[in-house]
Scaffold this active site. Sequence first.
Site, mmCIF file in Angstrom:
data_model
loop_
_atom_site.group_PDB
_atom_site.id
_atom_site.type_symbol
_atom_site.label_atom_id
_atom_site.label_comp_id
_atom_site.label_asym_id
_atom_site.label_seq_id
_atom_site.Cartn_x
_atom_site.Cartn_y
_atom_site.Cartn_z
ATOM 1 N N ASP A 150 -3.951 2.420 -5.177
ATOM 2 C CA ASP A 150 -2.592 2.392 -4.602
ATOM 3 C C ASP A 150 -2.290 1.139 -3.786
ATOM 4 O O ASP A 150 -1.354 1.148 -3.010
ATOM 5 C CB ASP A 150 -2.349 3.648 -3.760
ATOM 6 C CG ASP A 150 -2.891 3.517 -2.345
ATOM 7 O OD1 ASP A 150 -3.944 2.876 -2.173
ATOM 8 O OD2 ASP A 150 -2.244 4.040 -1.424
ATOM 9 N N GLU A 151 -3.068 0.083 -3.937
ATOM 10 C CA GLU A 151 -2.753 -1.104 -3.138
ATOM 11 C C GLU A 151 -3.027 -2.388 -3.898
ATOM 12 O O GLU A 151 -3.880 -2.437 -4.790
ATOM 13 C CB GLU A 151 -3.526 -1.104 -1.816
ATOM 14 C CG GLU A 151 -4.997 -1.243 -1.985
ATOM 15 C CD GLU A 151 -5.780 -1.160 -0.680
ATOM 16 O OE1 GLU A 151 -5.570 -2.025 0.189
ATOM 17 O OE2 GLU A 151 -6.604 -0.260 -0.576
ATOM 18 N N ASP A 190 0.856 -1.196 0.000
ATOM 19 C CA ASP A 190 0.000 0.000 0.000
ATOM 20 C C ASP A 190 0.888 1.241 0.000
ATOM 21 O O ASP A 190 1.761 1.394 0.850
ATOM 22 C CB ASP A 190 -0.892 -0.017 1.251
ATOM 23 C CG ASP A 190 -1.953 1.076 1.217
ATOM 24 O OD1 ASP A 190 -3.142 0.757 1.365
ATOM 25 O OD2 ASP A 190 -1.594 2.260 1.054
HETATM 26 P P1 TTP Z 1 -5.265 5.127 1.127
HETATM 27 O O1 TTP Z 1 -4.255 4.071 0.782
HETATM 28 O O2 TTP Z 1 -6.374 4.763 2.033
HETATM 29 O O3 TTP Z 1 -4.535 6.369 1.789
HETATM 30 P P2 TTP Z 1 -3.150 7.035 1.447
HETATM 31 O O4 TTP Z 1 -2.374 6.239 0.453
HETATM 32 O O5 TTP Z 1 -3.370 8.455 1.070
HETATM 33 O O6 TTP Z 1 -2.412 7.039 2.854
HETATM 34 P P3 TTP Z 1 -1.823 5.783 3.649
HETATM 35 O O7 TTP Z 1 -2.086 4.566 2.832
HETATM 36 O O8 TTP Z 1 -0.367 6.070 3.800
HETATM 37 O O9 TTP Z 1 -2.545 5.792 4.943
HETATM 38 O O10 TTP Z 1 -5.915 5.687 -0.188
HETATM 39 C C1 TTP Z 1 -5.193 5.807 -1.420
HETATM 40 C C2 TTP Z 1 -5.638 7.048 -2.165
HETATM 41 O O11 TTP Z 1 -7.038 7.026 -2.396
HETATM 42 C C3 TTP Z 1 -5.383 8.333 -1.396
HETATM 43 O O12 TTP Z 1 -4.056 8.829 -1.584
HETATM 44 C C4 TTP Z 1 -6.426 9.253 -1.944
HETATM 45 C C5 TTP Z 1 -7.578 8.337 -2.300
HETATM 46 N N1 TTP Z 1 -8.631 8.432 -1.251
HETATM 47 C C6 TTP Z 1 -9.694 9.320 -1.432
HETATM 48 O O13 TTP Z 1 -9.793 9.973 -2.475
HETATM 49 N N2 TTP Z 1 -10.631 9.430 -0.448
HETATM 50 C C7 TTP Z 1 -10.559 8.725 0.723
HETATM 51 O O14 TTP Z 1 -11.423 8.867 1.599
HETATM 52 C C8 TTP Z 1 -9.456 7.807 0.903
HETATM 53 C C9 TTP Z 1 -9.330 7.007 2.165
HETATM 54 C C10 TTP Z 1 -8.523 7.701 -0.112
HETATM 55 MG MG MG Z 2 -2.152 4.151 0.662
#
Ligand code: TTP
Ligand code: MG
Length: 403
Positions: A116-117, A18
């Site tokens: 992103d995962e 992730d």
């Molecule tokens: P996440 O992987 O949940 O969050 P992140 O990568 O920003 O942070 P981390 O993993 O380090 O905690 O989500 C991936 C992307 O999806 C995030 O960069 C932006 C988008 N996203 C939204 O648009 N709205 C949201 O509510 C969430 C959770 C994510």
């Molecule tokens: Mg992330």
Amino acid sequence: MSAVPGAGSGPRVILHVDMDAFYASVEELDFPEYRGKPVIVGADPKQGRGRGVVSTCNYAARKFGVRSAMPISRAWRLCPHGIFVAHRFERYVELSKRIMGVLREYSPLVEQVSIDEAFLDCTGEERLFGPPEQLARRIKNTIRETTGLTASVGVAPNKYIAKVASDLNKPDGLAICETGRETEFLAPLPVERLWGAGGKTAARLHSLGYQTIGDVHKAERAALVRQLGSIGDFFWELANGIDDRPVQTGWRRKSISEETTFETDVKDASVLEKTLFSIADSLARRMRAEEVRGRTVQLKLRLQDFETFTRNRTLESATDDTFTIYNSALELFRNTDRKQKRVRLIGIGMANLLHPGDAEVAQLDLFAQRPAETEKRKQREILLDDLKKRFGDSVTRGSLLEP
Ligand code: TTP
Ligand code: MG
């Protein structure tokens, strides 16, 4: 252990990768002047009067309490000196594709679960890449060298624990749960780490005396079912480290959507229709970047009193065309009775998506493809689908969670 990834019934090596603060990290990558400062990606804060939400923020901004899905006005109050920027979806999709390309160098079994995962099944790859920890470090390094971005990785015998693990040491984290140590690994974690135990469910678990996953592990399975219904059964399995879901290649987004919250509620139909056009345009551009076309157009409206409703229309063929999407949404909009009320939010969603290479046929019944499944398995699928629905595709999660 089988030599073929994913085959056989021995212990598996599952990785969950992730990206860290993904959209915000891409902004820092492309605009080095942002580095070291709090960066918040989302709606325009309008000096604290903005009404949309935060998509994500970097870890510097998280120190101020800013979080995904939070109203942008609140983020502004928490972090007024932060750098607030709008999304650049096309750029995120471009990097996402590059990251998934890297992952495919390490396993043929890659399941992308959001922008992103991804999960990887790396069972039997020791001879190629060394022990799991070495493999995980190599993957993190290759991602960093290829994209300039950091990822967090979890390694475990199943998907659930791998996902929990990738989140434990973020950012740039690595956590490994060895086979046979599943319940030990999970026991100290709070019940909120059980998949699907958010808000009300977590509160219910607390009120029943379950604070940690270890508490759930110690409970009788039947007691959990009595107390919580079928999700109790699911939690029992998770707490006992049981999750035999395979890593499935070919993740597909099922829907894509975009919406706008107005600064002040709007009555004027021409303003609403103009907004609908810019939403259709932006959505269609994202669809083309992701190479998906959709057959079902959904209009979403939220009125001044927060009454929210959706209207759907299914087209003859799938589209990613701005005007086709706009015209359908417009027709739905014009046929919707707004009861003389002002509109707080307007949005368009596309479902029934076709991906590259798909034949344009009616959707198959998912269960019909797996006739041998037991009733319990079906229930599980329904539950998982429900959870997915609640969490949504990551790019729209924030907007969906808006208060
Ligand atoms: P996440 O992987 O949940 O969050 P992140 O990568 O920003 O942070 P981390 O993993 O380090 O905690 O989500 C991936 C992307 O999806 C995030 O960069 C932006 C988008 N996203 C939204 O648009 N709205 C949201 O509510 C969430 C959770 C994510
Ligand atoms: Mg992330």
